[in-house]
Design a protein around this motif. Structure first.
Motif, mmCIF file in Angstrom:
data_model
loop_
_atom_site.group_PDB
_atom_site.id
_atom_site.type_symbol
_atom_site.label_atom_id
_atom_site.label_comp_id
_atom_site.label_asym_id
_atom_site.label_seq_id
_atom_site.Cartn_x
_atom_site.Cartn_y
_atom_site.Cartn_z
ATOM 1 N N LYS A 1 57.989 55.121 53.866
ATOM 2 C CA LYS A 1 56.581 55.485 54.008
ATOM 3 C C LYS A 1 56.329 56.805 53.288
ATOM 4 C CE LYS A 1 54.860 52.422 57.076
ATOM 5 N NZ LYS A 1 53.648 51.602 56.862
ATOM 6 N N MET A 2 55.093 57.015 52.863
ATOM 7 C CA MET A 2 54.743 58.262 52.206
ATOM 8 C C MET A 2 54.681 59.389 53.228
ATOM 9 S SD MET A 2 54.168 58.913 48.978
ATOM 10 C CE MET A 2 53.248 57.598 48.197
ATOM 11 N N GLY A 3 55.306 60.513 52.908
ATOM 12 C CA GLY A 3 55.339 61.647 53.816
ATOM 13 C C GLY A 3 54.195 62.614 53.578
ATOM 14 N N LEU A 4 54.089 63.604 54.440
ATOM 15 C CA LEU A 4 53.063 64.635 54.316
ATOM 16 C C LEU A 4 53.169 65.344 52.976
ATOM 17 C CD1 LEU A 4 50.819 66.206 55.934
ATOM 18 C CD2 LEU A 4 52.630 67.782 56.642
ATOM 19 N N HIS A 5 54.399 65.448 52.449
ATOM 20 C CA HIS A 5 54.649 66.133 51.178
ATOM 21 C C HIS A 5 54.453 65.225 49.971
ATOM 22 C CE1 HIS A 5 58.194 63.963 52.220
ATOM 23 N NE2 HIS A 5 58.759 64.938 52.922
ATOM 24 N N ARG A 6 53.970 64.010 50.195
ATOM 25 C CA ARG A 6 53.657 63.044 49.140
ATOM 26 C C ARG A 6 54.902 62.511 48.437
ATOM 27 N NH1 ARG A 6 49.780 64.422 51.761
ATOM 28 N NH2 ARG A 6 47.605 64.223 51.105
ATOM 29 N N SER A 7 56.014 62.483 49.144
ATOM 30 C CA SER A 7 57.218 61.814 48.667
ATOM 31 C C SER A 7 57.569 60.714 49.657
ATOM 32 C CB SER A 7 58.383 62.799 48.534
ATOM 33 O OG SER A 7 58.144 63.718 47.488
ATOM 34 N N VAL A 8 58.264 59.689 49.168
ATOM 35 C CA VAL A 8 58.612 58.552 50.017
ATOM 36 C C VAL A 8 59.742 58.933 50.967
ATOM 37 C CG1 VAL A 8 59.520 56.200 50.045
ATOM 38 C CG2 VAL A 8 57.852 56.875 48.302
ATOM 39 N N LEU A 9 59.575 58.585 52.234
ATOM 40 C CA LEU A 9 60.596 58.819 53.253
ATOM 41 C C LEU A 9 61.337 57.512 53.508
ATOM 42 C CD1 LEU A 9 58.515 60.959 55.780
ATOM 43 C CD2 LEU A 9 60.219 61.780 54.150
ATOM 44 N N HIS A 10 62.568 57.442 53.032
ATOM 45 C CA HIS A 10 63.388 56.253 53.226
ATOM 46 C C HIS A 10 63.844 56.188 54.685
ATOM 47 C CE1 HIS A 10 67.006 53.675 52.860
ATOM 48 N NE2 HIS A 10 66.359 53.132 51.840
ATOM 49 N N PRO A 11 63.877 54.996 55.296
ATOM 50 C CA PRO A 11 64.272 54.901 56.704
ATOM 51 C C PRO A 11 65.644 55.508 56.996
ATOM 52 C CG PRO A 11 63.316 52.834 55.966
ATOM 53 C CD PRO A 11 63.469 53.690 54.751
ATOM 54 N N LYS A 12 66.562 55.424 56.036
ATOM 55 C CA LYS A 12 67.922 55.915 56.248
ATOM 56 C C LYS A 12 68.145 57.289 55.627
ATOM 57 C CE LYS A 12 72.753 54.406 55.750
ATOM 58 N NZ LYS A 12 73.633 53.308 55.256
ATOM 59 N N TYR A 13 67.732 57.466 54.382
ATOM 60 C CA TYR A 13 68.030 58.692 53.637
ATOM 61 C C TYR A 13 66.895 59.709 53.658
ATOM 62 C CZ TYR A 13 71.407 55.341 51.801
ATOM 63 O OH TYR A 13 72.379 54.375 51.682
ATOM 64 N N GLY A 14 65.759 59.355 54.230
ATOM 65 C CA GLY A 14 64.631 60.267 54.266
ATOM 66 C C GLY A 14 64.094 60.556 52.880
ATOM 67 N N VAL A 15 63.750 61.811 52.634
ATOM 68 C CA VAL A 15 63.167 62.203 51.351
ATOM 69 C C VAL A 15 64.222 62.357 50.262
ATOM 70 C CG1 VAL A 15 63.342 64.708 51.647
ATOM 71 C CG2 VAL A 15 61.406 63.746 50.368
ATOM 72 N N HIS A 16 65.489 62.312 50.649
ATOM 73 C CA HIS A 16 66.564 62.610 49.700
ATOM 74 C C HIS A 16 66.913 61.392 48.846
ATOM 75 C CE1 HIS A 16 67.081 65.571 53.029
ATOM 76 N NE2 HIS A 16 67.064 66.373 51.983
ATOM 77 N N ILE A 17 65.938 60.962 48.063
ATOM 78 C CA ILE A 17 66.115 59.809 47.183
ATOM 79 C C ILE A 17 65.362 60.035 45.879
ATOM 80 C CG2 ILE A 17 66.403 58.119 49.050
ATOM 81 C CD1 ILE A 17 63.429 57.343 48.594
ATOM 82 N N TYR A 18 65.800 59.342 44.845
ATOM 83 C CA TYR A 18 65.031 59.191 43.613
ATOM 84 C C TYR A 18 64.749 57.703 43.433
ATOM 85 C CZ TYR A 18 64.882 63.842 41.444
ATOM 86 O OH TYR A 18 64.587 65.141 41.131
ATOM 87 N N LEU A 19 63.652 57.404 42.745
ATOM 88 C CA LEU A 19 63.178 56.031 42.619
ATOM 89 C C LEU A 19 63.105 55.596 41.163
ATOM 90 C CD1 LEU A 19 60.101 56.398 45.004
ATOM 91 C CD2 LEU A 19 62.237 55.245 45.590
ATOM 92 N N ALA A 20 63.271 54.296 40.953
ATOM 93 C CA ALA A 20 63.006 53.683 39.654
ATOM 94 C C ALA A 20 62.482 52.274 39.899
ATOM 95 C CB ALA A 20 64.264 53.644 38.787
ATOM 96 N N VAL A 21 61.756 51.748 38.924
ATOM 97 C CA VAL A 21 61.188 50.402 39.047
ATOM 98 C C VAL A 21 61.483 49.621 37.773
ATOM 99 C CG1 VAL A 21 59.066 49.047 39.262
ATOM 100 C CG2 VAL A 21 59.361 51.121 40.627
ATOM 101 N N ILE A 22 61.927 48.384 37.954
ATOM 102 C CA ILE A 22 62.179 47.467 36.841
ATOM 103 C C ILE A 22 61.127 46.361 36.886
ATOM 104 C CG2 ILE A 22 63.793 45.810 35.826
ATOM 105 C CD1 ILE A 22 66.067 47.444 37.089
#
Length: 447
Positions: free
Chosen positions: A156-177
């Motif tokens: 889900k999108m967090g208050l800081h406008r980054s995605v919060l992963h259920p397991k890793y929280g904000v500590h992720i980077y994203l890519a889309v194919i």
């Protein structure tokens, strides 16, 4: 080296497929595809169909880049959270670079494996490079990765406008194919919010960009955190051009800033902040350390970043300038430009909400009608009330101030390349209504 890479990607496709046929009635098997992504280096993956309603606002951009797109593969690579939390931001930036390269490597392995099976796919960069030459200062990316990740069930999108992963929280980077095949099954958004409502991201943000009430000031975040990228870099170049000699340059730019810019050019673009990443305790793998002893977490992670003596880059007359002086008086204020200058009327109208300073708009209640003539013709309404901004096409309601402007003159005025007084004398910019509302409007958009 090319032969080795090809062999590795080919083996990935075989390993992921095993004895299973990856194609089912012309579609690609979702479980097979996810296994391929994980085997290629992703830490999590989700799938979204191109027709998903939540992606309607970016569908045209995606199909323009890759018309065959049927499926979007969102992948996650996790960050090492202790590195991200380090006061020495070179440690955090090293982690950002390493994981960014890892993410690009994973997407390439996935696409090469799919290519070996005759399946077409394309991936936008995880971050940089972007389509700068065609789109700056507008939307330079093809895929807005965060909304795709949310739809793919990756958080889900967090208050800081980054995605919060259920397991890793904000500590992720994203890519889309972008994938040409339909998948046999697609993911849905998660039904819970990993955010702990701790507001630590707002408490630590040095520019005041993150507010506890949910407001996010893009301009303040961009100006400081991206000082050595994009518009911040352009402003640094202009400081060089404006300097009379080396002594004048040193008055404008400190030696530390100059060397930091060299490092940025030599080793990759660095973030000045990302403190919201550092302090966020969301995520199954992260929250325990916070909930077990909140006081200790704040003392060890949050307080050092708040107390850190550093330079905060702000636009003169911005909300950030006032915030830093009031909230973090021990930090130095550097007044700069963020280099954002709209080069089209469409860019001006679409970007105004991003640059709007709600604190500077306090007490303003006005409706502005704009009529643009000349090379780019358009009509628009901008309403500012209760520290909010609303932008609509066409003329809506009754105007308190009507501004008619030649489009190129208006853009030149915004870029400080045209003199407003001369533009009004020559009737390139005309007003009807309360003229005092003109400077009040400008106050909301310092540059």
């Amino acid at each position: 080296m090319p032969e080795i890479v090809e062999q590795q990607t080919g083996n990935l496709a075989v390993a992921a497929a095993g004895k299973q046929d990856p194609f089912v009635s012309g579609k690609i098997d979702s479980e097979w595809l996810k296994k391929l992504c994980l085997d290629s280096g992703a830490d999590d993956v989700g799938l979204v169909e191109i027709g998903r309603e939540a992606l309607a606002d970016q569908r045209d951009d995606i199909l323009s880049a890759f018309p065959r797109t049927k499926t979007l593969i969102a992948i996650v690579c996790r960050l090492h959270r202790e590195s991200v939390r380090a006061q020495a931001r070179n440690i955090a930036n090293t982690e950002f670079h390493v994981v960014g390269h890892r993410l690009n490597s994973a997407t390439r392995k996935i696409m090469r494996a799919l290519e070996d099976l005759g399946v077409w796919s394309v991936s936008d960069s995880w971050g940089f490079p972007m389509n700068v030459d065609a789109a700056w200062p507008g939307k330079m990316w093809i895929v807005s990765q965060k909304p795709v990740a949310v739809e793919a069930g990756l958080g889900k999108m967090g208050l800081h406008r980054s995605v919060l992963h259920p397991k890793y929280g904000v500590h992720i980077y994203l890519a889309v194919i972008m994938l040409e095949k339909e998948a046999t099954a697609y993911d849905r958004p998660v039904d819970f919010d990993p955010c702990l409502k701790c507001n630590l991201c707002a408490a630590v943000c040095p520019s005041g960009a993150i507010a506890k009430d949910g407001n996010f000031d893009f301009s303040s975040c961009f100006t400081h955190d991206y000082r050595e990228k994009l518009g911040g870099f352009a402003d640094w170049v202009e400081n060089i051009v404006k300097s009379k000699d080396e002594f004048d340059y040193r008055k404008r730019v400190s030696e530390r800033e100059t060397v930091s810019m060299w490092q940025n050019l030599s080793f990759g673009g660095n973030d000045k902040c990302a403190y919201c990443f550092a302090v966020c305790p969301a995520g199954e793998n992260v929250r325990g350390g916070y909930e077990e002893n909140k006081d200790a977490f704040v003392k060890e992670v949050v307080k050092p970043l708040q107390a850190k003596k550093e330079k905060i880059f702000v636009i003169p007359g911005s909300d950030a300038e006032e915030f830093v002086a009031r909230r973090f008086a021990h930090k130095d204020i550097a007044r700069v430009s963020n280099g954002i200058r709209p080069r089209s009327i469409e860019g001006f109208l679409s970007g105004a909400s991003w640059l709007f300073q709600r604190g500077r708009s306090e007490g303003l209640d006005a409706t502005y009608h704009f009529t643009f003539t000349g090379a780019e013709q358009a009509e628009a309404t901008i309403m500012i009330k209760n520290k909010t901004i609303d932008i609509k096409k066409g003329h809506q309601g009754d105007a308190d101030l009507h501004i008619t402007a030649d489009s190129q003159t208006w853009l030149g005025f915004l870029a400080k390349e045209k003199n407003l007084a001369w533009a009004m004398i020559t009737r390139k910019i005309k007003t009807r209504g309360s003229i005092s509302l003109f400077p009040a409007f400008g106050k909301c958009f310092p540059s």
